[in-house]
Design an enzyme around this catalytic site. Structure first.
Site, PDB file in Angstrom:
ATOM      1  N   LYS A 123       0.809  -1.220   0.000  1.00  0.00           N
ATOM      2  CA  LYS A 123       0.000   0.000   0.000  1.00  0.00           C
ATOM      3  C   LYS A 123       0.854   1.288   0.000  1.00  0.00           C
ATOM      4  O   LYS A 123       2.061   1.229   0.249  1.00  0.00           O
ATOM      5  CB  LYS A 123      -0.931  -0.023   1.212  1.00  0.00           C
ATOM      6  CG  LYS A 123      -2.026  -1.111   1.135  1.00  0.00           C
ATOM      7  CD  LYS A 123      -2.917  -1.069   2.376  1.00  0.00           C
ATOM      8  CE  LYS A 123      -4.098  -2.006   2.274  1.00  0.00           C
ATOM      9  NZ  LYS A 123      -4.943  -1.966   3.492  1.00  0.00           N
ATOM     10  N   TYR A 153     -12.381  -1.676  -3.664  1.00  0.00           N
ATOM     11  CA  TYR A 153     -12.850  -1.824  -2.281  1.00  0.00           C
ATOM     12  C   TYR A 153     -14.373  -1.645  -2.164  1.00  0.00           C
ATOM     13  O   TYR A 153     -14.861  -1.271  -1.090  1.00  0.00           O
ATOM     14  CB  TYR A 153     -12.130  -0.837  -1.368  1.00  0.00           C
ATOM     15  CG  TYR A 153     -10.793  -1.320  -0.833  1.00  0.00           C
ATOM     16  CD1 TYR A 153     -10.712  -2.471  -0.033  1.00  0.00           C
ATOM     17  CD2 TYR A 153      -9.612  -0.630  -1.096  1.00  0.00           C
ATOM     18  CE1 TYR A 153      -9.501  -2.916   0.475  1.00  0.00           C
ATOM     19  CE2 TYR A 153      -8.382  -1.077  -0.584  1.00  0.00           C
ATOM     20  CZ  TYR A 153      -8.337  -2.218   0.199  1.00  0.00           C
ATOM     21  OH  TYR A 153      -7.139  -2.665   0.716  1.00  0.00           O
ATOM     22  N   ARG A 155      -2.186 -13.877   4.755  1.00  0.00           N
ATOM     23  CA  ARG A 155      -2.813 -13.073   5.809  1.00  0.00           C
ATOM     24  C   ARG A 155      -2.110 -13.279   7.159  1.00  0.00           C
ATOM     25  O   ARG A 155      -2.065 -12.359   7.991  1.00  0.00           O
ATOM     26  CB  ARG A 155      -4.314 -13.364   5.873  1.00  0.00           C
ATOM     27  CG  ARG A 155      -5.022 -12.741   4.641  1.00  0.00           C
ATOM     28  CD  ARG A 155      -6.512 -12.937   4.653  1.00  0.00           C
ATOM     29  NE  ARG A 155      -7.210 -12.189   5.690  1.00  0.00           N
ATOM     30  CZ  ARG A 155      -7.634 -10.925   5.556  1.00  0.00           C
ATOM     31  NH1 ARG A 155      -7.408 -10.234   4.460  1.00  0.00           N
ATOM     32  NH2 ARG A 155      -8.298 -10.339   6.537  1.00  0.00           N
ATOM     33  N   ASN A 172      -1.942   0.573   6.791  1.00  0.00           N
ATOM     34  CA  ASN A 172      -1.418  -0.674   7.356  1.00  0.00           C
ATOM     35  C   ASN A 172      -0.610  -1.509   6.365  1.00  0.00           C
ATOM     36  O   ASN A 172      -0.515  -2.721   6.485  1.00  0.00           O
ATOM     37  CB  ASN A 172      -2.551  -1.478   7.998  1.00  0.00           C
ATOM     38  CG  ASN A 172      -3.639  -1.834   7.001  1.00  0.00           C
ATOM     39  OD1 ASN A 172      -3.544  -1.485   5.839  1.00  0.00           O
ATOM     40  ND2 ASN A 172      -4.657  -2.542   7.466  1.00  0.00           N
ATOM     41  N   HIS A 218      -2.345  -5.274   1.672  1.00  0.00           N
ATOM     42  CA  HIS A 218      -3.662  -5.893   1.502  1.00  0.00           C
ATOM     43  C   HIS A 218      -3.447  -7.331   1.065  1.00  0.00           C
ATOM     44  O   HIS A 218      -2.525  -7.612   0.303  1.00  0.00           O
ATOM     45  CB  HIS A 218      -4.474  -5.175   0.421  1.00  0.00           C
ATOM     46  CG  HIS A 218      -5.618  -6.008  -0.100  1.00  0.00           C
ATOM     47  ND1 HIS A 218      -6.831  -6.046   0.533  1.00  0.00           N
ATOM     48  CD2 HIS A 218      -5.700  -6.876  -1.146  1.00  0.00           C
ATOM     49  CE1 HIS A 218      -7.632  -6.896  -0.120  1.00  0.00           C
ATOM     50  NE2 HIS A 218      -6.955  -7.414  -1.134  1.00  0.00           N
ATOM     51  N   GLU A 229     -10.003 -10.388  -7.341  1.00  0.00           N
ATOM     52  CA  GLU A 229      -8.959  -9.368  -7.192  1.00  0.00           C
ATOM     53  C   GLU A 229      -7.800  -9.600  -8.163  1.00  0.00           C
ATOM     54  O   GLU A 229      -7.217  -8.644  -8.680  1.00  0.00           O
ATOM     55  CB  GLU A 229      -8.474  -9.344  -5.743  1.00  0.00           C
ATOM     56  CG  GLU A 229      -9.585  -8.853  -4.803  1.00  0.00           C
ATOM     57  CD  GLU A 229      -9.187  -8.898  -3.332  1.00  0.00           C
ATOM     58  OE1 GLU A 229      -8.045  -9.278  -3.011  1.00  0.00           O
ATOM     59  OE2 GLU A 229     -10.046  -8.539  -2.492  1.00  0.00           O
TER      60      GLU A 229
HETATM   61  P1  RTP Z   1      -7.223  -5.588   3.486  1.00  0.00           P
HETATM   62  O1  RTP Z   1      -8.605  -5.870   2.915  1.00  0.00           O
HETATM   63  O2  RTP Z   1      -6.666  -4.255   3.043  1.00  0.00           O
HETATM   64  O3  RTP Z   1      -6.281  -6.731   3.265  1.00  0.00           O
HETATM   65  O4  RTP Z   1      -7.343  -5.480   5.078  1.00  0.00           O
HETATM   66  P2  RTP Z   1      -8.193  -6.344   6.075  1.00  0.00           P
HETATM   67  O5  RTP Z   1      -8.919  -7.447   5.347  1.00  0.00           O
HETATM   68  O6  RTP Z   1      -7.294  -6.714   7.190  1.00  0.00           O
HETATM   69  O7  RTP Z   1      -9.219  -5.258   6.604  1.00  0.00           O
HETATM   70  P3  RTP Z   1     -10.658  -4.832   6.034  1.00  0.00           P
HETATM   71  O8  RTP Z   1     -11.637  -4.923   7.146  1.00  0.00           O
HETATM   72  O9  RTP Z   1     -10.956  -5.565   4.751  1.00  0.00           O
HETATM   73  O10 RTP Z   1     -10.445  -3.290   5.728  1.00  0.00           O
HETATM   74  C1  RTP Z   1      -9.854  -2.881   4.515  1.00  0.00           C
HETATM   75  C2  RTP Z   1      -8.878  -1.765   4.777  1.00  0.00           C
HETATM   76  O11 RTP Z   1      -9.575  -0.596   5.172  1.00  0.00           O
HETATM   77  C3  RTP Z   1      -8.757   0.161   6.062  1.00  0.00           C
HETATM   78  N1  RTP Z   1      -9.455   0.319   7.334  1.00  0.00           N
HETATM   79  N2  RTP Z   1      -9.478   1.451   7.975  1.00  0.00           N
HETATM   80  N3  RTP Z   1      -9.953   3.478   9.890  1.00  0.00           N
HETATM   81  C4  RTP Z   1     -10.448   2.258  10.104  1.00  0.00           C
HETATM   82  O12 RTP Z   1     -11.091   1.963  11.099  1.00  0.00           O
HETATM   83  C5  RTP Z   1     -10.192   1.239   9.099  1.00  0.00           C
HETATM   84  N4  RTP Z   1     -10.611  -0.028   9.141  1.00  0.00           N
HETATM   85  C6  RTP Z   1     -10.144  -0.600   8.017  1.00  0.00           C
HETATM   86  C7  RTP Z   1      -7.469  -0.593   6.244  1.00  0.00           C
HETATM   87  O13 RTP Z   1      -6.523  -0.094   5.284  1.00  0.00           O
HETATM   88  C8  RTP Z   1      -7.890  -2.005   5.928  1.00  0.00           C
HETATM   89  O14 RTP Z   1      -6.792  -2.805   5.576  1.00  0.00           O
HETATM   90 MG    MG Z   2     -10.095  -7.115   3.594  1.00  0.00          MG
END
Ligand code: RTP
Ligand code: MG
Length: 140
Positions: free
Chosen positions: A11, A51, A87, A114, A117, A128
């Site tokens: 990212k 997204y 992951r 973070n 992804h 994806e």
């Molecule tokens: P990713 O899809 O990016 O691999 O991350 P993930 O599954 O661990 O998390 P997800 O719930 O799918 O959220 C996607 C991305 O959104 C951003 N995020 N920001 N500010 C916040 O509370 C918040 N929560 C999520 C993060 O960049 C997250 O990876």
């Molecule tokens: Mg995710």
């Protein structure tokens, strides 16, 4: 476990801090192989489409702007159980909750910025990978 493919994104916070190589090394050390890779600068429209599942979430606007703020490196990783393994190496979404040694624990700046992804299921991985790559670009 079967050989799988998953979509990884390094990212904007990580490309900006020149961490691409260190992050790829973590994937390779875990037994994942990079079978496709490119550096691109997403438009907000492209980031929003990628997204789309998060459209209703409060952080969606911020997420889209962030993902379009700097270049990203998109890659397809291949290996045994690649989706779960990727992951695991990434660590929890929030770096404060991530295990020691994970990418997010070592490099992430916040829950939003973070560093990486990774696809979260076989169906997501298929969508994806097709979002960014044609079949000809996947060289296993
Ligand atoms: P990713 O899809 O990016 O691999 O991350 P993930 O599954 O661990 O998390 P997800 O719930 O799918 O959220 C996607 C991305 O959104 C951003 N995020 N920001 N500010 C916040 O509370 C918040 N929560 C999520 C993060 O960049 C997250 O990876
Ligand atoms: Mg995710």
């Amino acid at each position: 476990m079967a050989t799988e493919r998953t979509l990884s994104i390094i990212k904007p916070d990580a490309t900006k801090r020149n961490l691409t190589g260190k992050i790829v090394a973590k994937f390779e050390d875990a037994g994942l192989r990079v079978i496709a890779s490119k550096r691109i600068h997403l438009t907000a429209a492209q980031a929003g489409e990628f997204y789309a599942e998060h459209k209703e979430r409060g952080f969606y606007g911020e997420l889209v702007a962030y993902m379009a703020s700097e270049p990203v490196v998109v890659q397809v990783l291949e290996g045994e159980g690649a989706i779960a393994k990727n992951r695991e190496v990434m660590g929890a979404t929030d770096p404060a909750q991530a295990d020691a040694g994970t990418i997010r624990k070592e490099f992430a700046l916040s829950k939003a910025e973070n560093s990486v992804h990774g696809s979260d299921s076989p169906a997501s991985a298929a969508r994806e990978i097709a979002f960014f790559f044609s079949g000809l670009e996947l060289v296993g």
